[in-house]
Design an enzyme around this catalytic site. Sequence first.
Site, short mmCIF file in Angstrom:
data_model
loop_
_atom_site.label_atom_id
_atom_site.label_comp_id
_atom_site.label_asym_id
_atom_site.label_seq_id
_atom_site.Cartn_x
_atom_site.Cartn_y
_atom_site.Cartn_z
N HIS A 11 0.86 -1.18 0.00
CA HIS A 11 0.00 0.00 0.00
C HIS A 11 0.89 1.22 0.00
CE1 HIS A 11 0.60 0.58 4.39
NE2 HIS A 11 0.62 -0.74 4.40
N GLY A 293 4.95 2.68 9.97
CA GLY A 293 3.63 3.29 10.10
C GLY A 293 3.27 3.69 11.52
N ASN A 297 2.03 7.74 14.83
CA ASN A 297 1.19 7.95 16.01
C ASN A 297 1.76 9.12 16.80
OD1 ASN A 297 0.03 7.66 18.74
ND2 ASN A 297 -0.90 5.83 17.87
N ASP A 321 4.85 3.10 4.47
CA ASP A 321 5.61 2.44 3.42
C ASP A 321 5.99 3.36 2.27
OD1 ASP A 321 5.69 0.20 4.87
OD2 ASP A 321 4.32 -0.98 3.65
N ARG A 438 -13.25 13.52 14.87
CA ARG A 438 -11.87 13.65 14.40
C ARG A 438 -11.39 15.10 14.50
NH1 ARG A 438 -10.78 10.44 9.10
NH2 ARG A 438 -8.66 10.96 9.72
N ASN A 515 -5.37 23.93 9.69
CA ASN A 515 -4.78 23.42 8.44
C ASN A 515 -5.06 21.94 8.32
OD1 ASN A 515 -3.24 22.52 6.30
ND2 ASN A 515 -1.27 22.87 7.31
FE LIG Z 1 6.40 -0.85 6.57
#
Ligand SMILES: [Fe+2]
Length: 591
Positions: A11, A293, A297, A321, A438, A515
């Site tokens: 991905h 990934g 966080n 990735d 969110r 933003n």
């Molecule tokens: Fe990765």
Amino acid sequence: MNIVGISAFYHESACCLLRDGRLIAAAEEERFSRIKHDPGLPVRAFRFCLEQGGLDITDVDALAYYELPAEKLGRQLWAGVPEGASPDLAWLDPAQPERALRERLGWDGPLLCFPHHLSHAASAFYYSGFEEAAVLTVDGVGEWATTTYGRGEGAALTSFAEVRFPHSLGLLYSTVTSYLGFRVNGGEYKVMGLAPYGTPRFLPQMARLIQSGAGGSYTLDLRYFDFLRGRRMYSEDFCELFGAPPRHKGEEVTALHRDLAASLQRTLEEILLEKVRLLHGETGGENLCMAGGVALNCVANARILREGPFRRLFVQPAAGDAGGCLGAAALAHRALTGTRPDCGSLAQVALGPRFPPPRIAALVEATGLRAKNFSGREAELLESVVDRLAAGRVVGWFHGALELGPRALGQRSLLADPRDPGMRDRLNRLVKKREEFRPFAPSVLLEHAAEHFDLDHPSPFMLETCQVTSPIALPAITHVDGSARPQTVDPALLPRYAALLAAWAHRTGCPVLLNTSFNVADEPIVCTPEDALFSLGTSGIDSLVLEDFVLDREELPENWGDLLAAWRAAAPASPFGRGRSAIQENLYTFV
Ligand SMILES: [Fe+2]
């Protein structure tokens, strides 16, 4: 020496160009293909990198690939054939990635492949500007590794310990994400955003899912996970542990979901903090680099910096990735020259396509839309933008080169007044079309950051949270726990965006703007001016700044909706949204 780095086939495919160790260009394929998290071969991003470097493919010295296909396949086979795997068994061929790179890109030169987590580590260390640093990588899974501990010094970068699949902090987070009804590899942000609304009352259950072991190790209790078989991430035991069925997309978010998110986030933070302390015990030093990934966080990152033993933290802005291509290219440079690439400290990520003023002017003219042209009058342009922001309008801000990574940082941003108490709900509902809980992030002028946020250092990439301490009420960017994820804006790096913030501060006394990334619903961030123009017509964006031009939604032609519908109808139907680019190519013919 020209090296093209590539990450693909999982991905977030992406491509970058490293020339003599300097980063010239980088972009994710999704921005061109308009397929969110596009996993395919990044053909368009590859073309862009060559074009940006003024290169023909014969000018490229090597391709650098971000993982080892045979090792990855070995892990996939160990896990067993997943349900739903393609029946043509093409995925069983470890030569498939190389064949695709050679045949579809027309490449017959050297191809260097590097371990997935080494690519992540290199994407952080070689771009950090640190001469020496400890390096931590954490993601779902690469080949086998899911977490690595290492050290960089000068040109050297080594990993001395790792956690291997199926034990994975990234897969733990993704499993809970999936159970909460959000998309794996994308919905994790939502869980992080949901966490402060909950109480971490499920910590005992979390301790059954994951056990921290000696040194850097930890293990998942596989009774609770089903991702090995690929059918779904969590098992029936997982559901029983939390006493509730999984939430499905669109269903109400309840206290249980909020509390589970809070428990997961707390667990992740505690394990990362423990492991960072152990890492420091091995490496010493003041600098920590992170990628993978999980390094996106930003709440955990803030705790690592504040409570952990390292004084400085560099997180690769494209820590997922996509950023693997940066690391692979740097590793190839080292392999071919024996030297550390001269990447310096990555100061900004505006590494994608930019569109010169004549191109924008030609588009505006071709569409016949009413637009105000402020060419050569930047101060007036900025005042007109401030007028609109002060009037409560949502402004699409399109300027300069597209950013690499998940964050819009003043090149492809939606801007709004952070003091407006209704702005968060309005943006979530009408523009972004996403969950009400969110949060949105602020940009703040670097010189004023400490007056409004508990932050004593630049944070240019929105990769850590901190408390809002502003004397001004900023409800649209302040999360429920009083935190925010600011971007500090340095005028030396982002002159026009900084000038806009300064003009806004001069008018309002507030050097902070909301933003958020310039995309609507689940689409990738806009890339071209056509993408941006399309968004103006299809979302709740009130005004659009295309470099020196300003357009307002109410001045679109009355039949704008019909024109858009015609473009949609002209585009070939596709479940993946591939029609968008065709729609945009038809833009001129329908106006
Ligand atoms: Fe990765």
